[in-house]
Design a protein around this motif. Structure first.
Motif, PDB file in Angstrom:
ATOM      1  N   ALA A  20      -9.073 -31.737 -12.435  1.00 26.67           N
ATOM      2  CA  ALA A  20      -9.296 -33.155 -12.719  1.00 26.67           C
ATOM      3  C   ALA A  20     -10.776 -33.348 -13.021  1.00 26.67           C
ATOM      4  O   ALA A  20     -11.636 -33.012 -12.224  1.00 26.67           O
ATOM      5  N   ARG A  21     -11.056 -33.859 -14.214  1.00 29.93           N
ATOM      6  CA  ARG A  21     -12.435 -34.103 -14.615  1.00 29.93           C
ATOM      7  C   ARG A  21     -12.823 -35.541 -14.319  1.00 29.93           C
ATOM      8  O   ARG A  21     -12.003 -36.439 -14.475  1.00 29.93           O
ATOM      9  N   PRO A  22     -14.065 -35.747 -13.961  1.00 26.27           N
ATOM     10  CA  PRO A  22     -14.522 -37.134 -13.816  1.00 26.27           C
ATOM     11  C   PRO A  22     -14.568 -37.785 -15.196  1.00 26.27           C
ATOM     12  O   PRO A  22     -14.688 -37.093 -16.208  1.00 26.27           O
ATOM     13  N   PRO A  23     -14.456 -39.104 -15.263  1.00 21.31           N
ATOM     14  CA  PRO A  23     -14.501 -39.753 -16.567  1.00 21.31           C
ATOM     15  C   PRO A  23     -15.835 -39.502 -17.256  1.00 21.31           C
ATOM     16  O   PRO A  23     -16.865 -39.325 -16.588  1.00 21.31           O
ATOM     17  N   ARG A  24     -15.795 -39.474 -18.573  1.00 20.86           N
ATOM     18  CA  ARG A  24     -17.018 -39.215 -19.332  1.00 20.86           C
ATOM     19  C   ARG A  24     -17.983 -40.379 -19.233  1.00 20.86           C
ATOM     20  O   ARG A  24     -17.581 -41.523 -19.126  1.00 20.86           O
ATOM     21  N   ASN A  25     -19.245 -40.044 -19.283  1.00 18.53           N
ATOM     22  CA  ASN A  25     -20.298 -41.036 -19.241  1.00 18.53           C
ATOM     23  C   ASN A  25     -20.756 -41.259 -20.679  1.00 18.53           C
ATOM     24  O   ASN A  25     -21.670 -40.604 -21.159  1.00 18.53           O
ATOM     25  N   ASN A  26     -20.093 -42.167 -21.391  1.00 18.30           N
ATOM     26  CA  ASN A  26     -20.346 -42.385 -22.808  1.00 18.30           C
ATOM     27  C   ASN A  26     -21.552 -43.282 -23.040  1.00 18.30           C
ATOM     28  O   ASN A  26     -21.767 -44.249 -22.320  1.00 18.30           O
ATOM     29  N   LEU A  27     -22.301 -42.969 -24.082  1.00 15.79           N
ATOM     30  CA  LEU A  27     -23.439 -43.781 -24.477  1.00 15.79           C
ATOM     31  C   LEU A  27     -22.921 -45.062 -25.116  1.00 15.79           C
ATOM     32  O   LEU A  27     -22.165 -45.025 -26.084  1.00 15.79           O
ATOM     33  N   LEU A  28     -23.307 -46.207 -24.556  1.00 16.04           N
ATOM     34  CA  LEU A  28     -22.876 -47.497 -25.085  1.00 16.04           C
ATOM     35  C   LEU A  28     -23.898 -48.101 -26.025  1.00 16.04           C
ATOM     36  O   LEU A  28     -23.549 -48.689 -27.048  1.00 16.04           O
ATOM     37  N   LEU A  29     -25.180 -47.975 -25.659  1.00 13.14           N
ATOM     38  CA  LEU A  29     -26.220 -48.662 -26.405  1.00 13.14           C
ATOM     39  C   LEU A  29     -27.523 -47.896 -26.287  1.00 13.14           C
ATOM     40  O   LEU A  29     -27.881 -47.424 -25.213  1.00 13.14           O
ATOM     41  N   ASN A  30     -28.228 -47.775 -27.409  1.00 15.79           N
ATOM     42  CA  ASN A  30     -29.528 -47.124 -27.439  1.00 15.79           C
ATOM     43  C   ASN A  30     -30.498 -48.118 -28.062  1.00 15.79           C
ATOM     44  O   ASN A  30     -30.338 -48.508 -29.211  1.00 15.79           O
ATOM     45  N   LEU A  31     -31.498 -48.559 -27.294  1.00 16.83           N
ATOM     46  CA  LEU A  31     -32.474 -49.547 -27.764  1.00 16.83           C
ATOM     47  C   LEU A  31     -33.868 -48.939 -27.792  1.00 16.83           C
ATOM     48  O   LEU A  31     -34.247 -48.218 -26.885  1.00 16.83           O
ATOM     49  N   LYS A  32     -34.611 -49.283 -28.850  1.00 15.03           N
ATOM     50  CA  LYS A  32     -36.015 -48.882 -28.933  1.00 15.03           C
ATOM     51  C   LYS A  32     -36.822 -50.129 -29.247  1.00 15.03           C
ATOM     52  O   LYS A  32     -36.535 -50.841 -30.198  1.00 15.03           O
ATOM     53  N   LYS A  33     -37.820 -50.383 -28.406  1.00 14.17           N
ATOM     54  CA  LYS A  33     -38.719 -51.507 -28.619  1.00 14.17           C
ATOM     55  C   LYS A  33     -40.124 -51.039 -28.282  1.00 14.17           C
ATOM     56  O   LYS A  33     -40.394 -50.672 -27.139  1.00 14.17           O
ATOM     57  N   ASP A  34     -40.988 -51.016 -29.279  1.00 13.98           N
ATOM     58  CA  ASP A  34     -42.340 -50.485 -29.133  1.00 13.98           C
ATOM     59  C   ASP A  34     -42.270 -49.053 -28.597  1.00 13.98           C
ATOM     60  O   ASP A  34     -41.663 -48.202 -29.203  1.00 13.98           O
ATOM     61  N   ASP A  35     -42.888 -48.814 -27.451  1.00 10.67           N
ATOM     62  CA  ASP A  35     -42.879 -47.456 -26.883  1.00 10.67           C
ATOM     63  C   ASP A  35     -41.770 -47.252 -25.853  1.00 10.67           C
ATOM     64  O   ASP A  35     -41.695 -46.211 -25.216  1.00 10.67           O
ATOM     65  N   LEU A  36     -40.918 -48.241 -25.702  1.00 10.39           N
ATOM     66  CA  LEU A  36     -39.860 -48.176 -24.700  1.00 10.39           C
ATOM     67  C   LEU A  36     -38.530 -47.816 -25.356  1.00 10.39           C
ATOM     68  O   LEU A  36     -38.164 -48.380 -26.386  1.00 10.39           O
ATOM     69  N   LEU A  38     -34.433 -47.336 -24.307  1.00  9.46           N
ATOM     70  CA  LEU A  38     -33.418 -47.506 -23.261  1.00  9.46           C
ATOM     71  C   LEU A  38     -32.082 -46.985 -23.754  1.00  9.46           C
ATOM     72  O   LEU A  38     -31.656 -47.288 -24.865  1.00  9.46           O
ATOM     73  N   ASN A  39     -31.430 -46.218 -22.903  1.00  7.30           N
ATOM     74  CA  ASN A  39     -30.081 -45.732 -23.194  1.00  7.30           C
ATOM     75  C   ASN A  39     -29.155 -46.275 -22.116  1.00  7.30           C
ATOM     76  O   ASN A  39     -29.387 -46.051 -20.932  1.00  7.30           O
ATOM     77  N   PHE A  40     -28.124 -46.993 -22.531  1.00 10.04           N
ATOM     78  CA  PHE A  40     -27.159 -47.546 -21.590  1.00 10.04           C
ATOM     79  C   PHE A  40     -25.862 -46.750 -21.693  1.00 10.04           C
ATOM     80  O   PHE A  40     -25.302 -46.597 -22.776  1.00 10.04           O
ATOM     81  N   TYR A  41     -25.396 -46.278 -20.548  1.00 11.19           N
ATOM     82  CA  TYR A  41     -24.177 -45.476 -20.497  1.00 11.19           C
ATOM     83  C   TYR A  41     -23.057 -46.262 -19.824  1.00 11.19           C
ATOM     84  O   TYR A  41     -23.294 -47.233 -19.105  1.00 11.19           O
ATOM     85  N   SER A  42     -21.845 -45.820 -20.052  1.00 14.47           N
ATOM     86  CA  SER A  42     -20.664 -46.541 -19.575  1.00 14.47           C
ATOM     87  C   SER A  42     -20.590 -46.618 -18.049  1.00 14.47           C
ATOM     88  O   SER A  42     -19.937 -47.506 -17.513  1.00 14.47           O
ATOM     89  N   SER A  43     -21.263 -45.726 -17.339  1.00 21.07           N
ATOM     90  CA  SER A  43     -21.190 -45.758 -15.884  1.00 21.07           C
ATOM     91  C   SER A  43     -22.088 -46.834 -15.276  1.00 21.07           C
ATOM     92  O   SER A  43     -21.962 -47.139 -14.097  1.00 21.07           O
TER      93      SER A  43
END
Length: 58
Positions: A20-36, A38-43
């Protein structure tokens, strides 16, 4: 030299239980603002994600 031919036999289903595998941690959103970046994952909790988005985008 004549060799005996073996019949081709189909393999049966595996007797090992599947892991049994744990559910995948999918990338939902990738944001870039100036030098920042952010990657948001489903978990990530949606409340936390919304708070972070409000602070970054404002």
């Amino acid at each position: 030299m004549i060799e005996k031919q073996q019949p081709i036999v189909a393999l049966g289903p595996s007797t090992k239980p599947k892991k049994a595998r744990p559910p995948r941690n999918n990338l939902l959103l990738n944001l870039k603002k100036d030098d920042l970046e952010l990657n948001f994952y489903s978990s990530l909790d949606t409340k936390i994600m919304n708070k972070l988005l409000e602070k970054v985008l404002s």
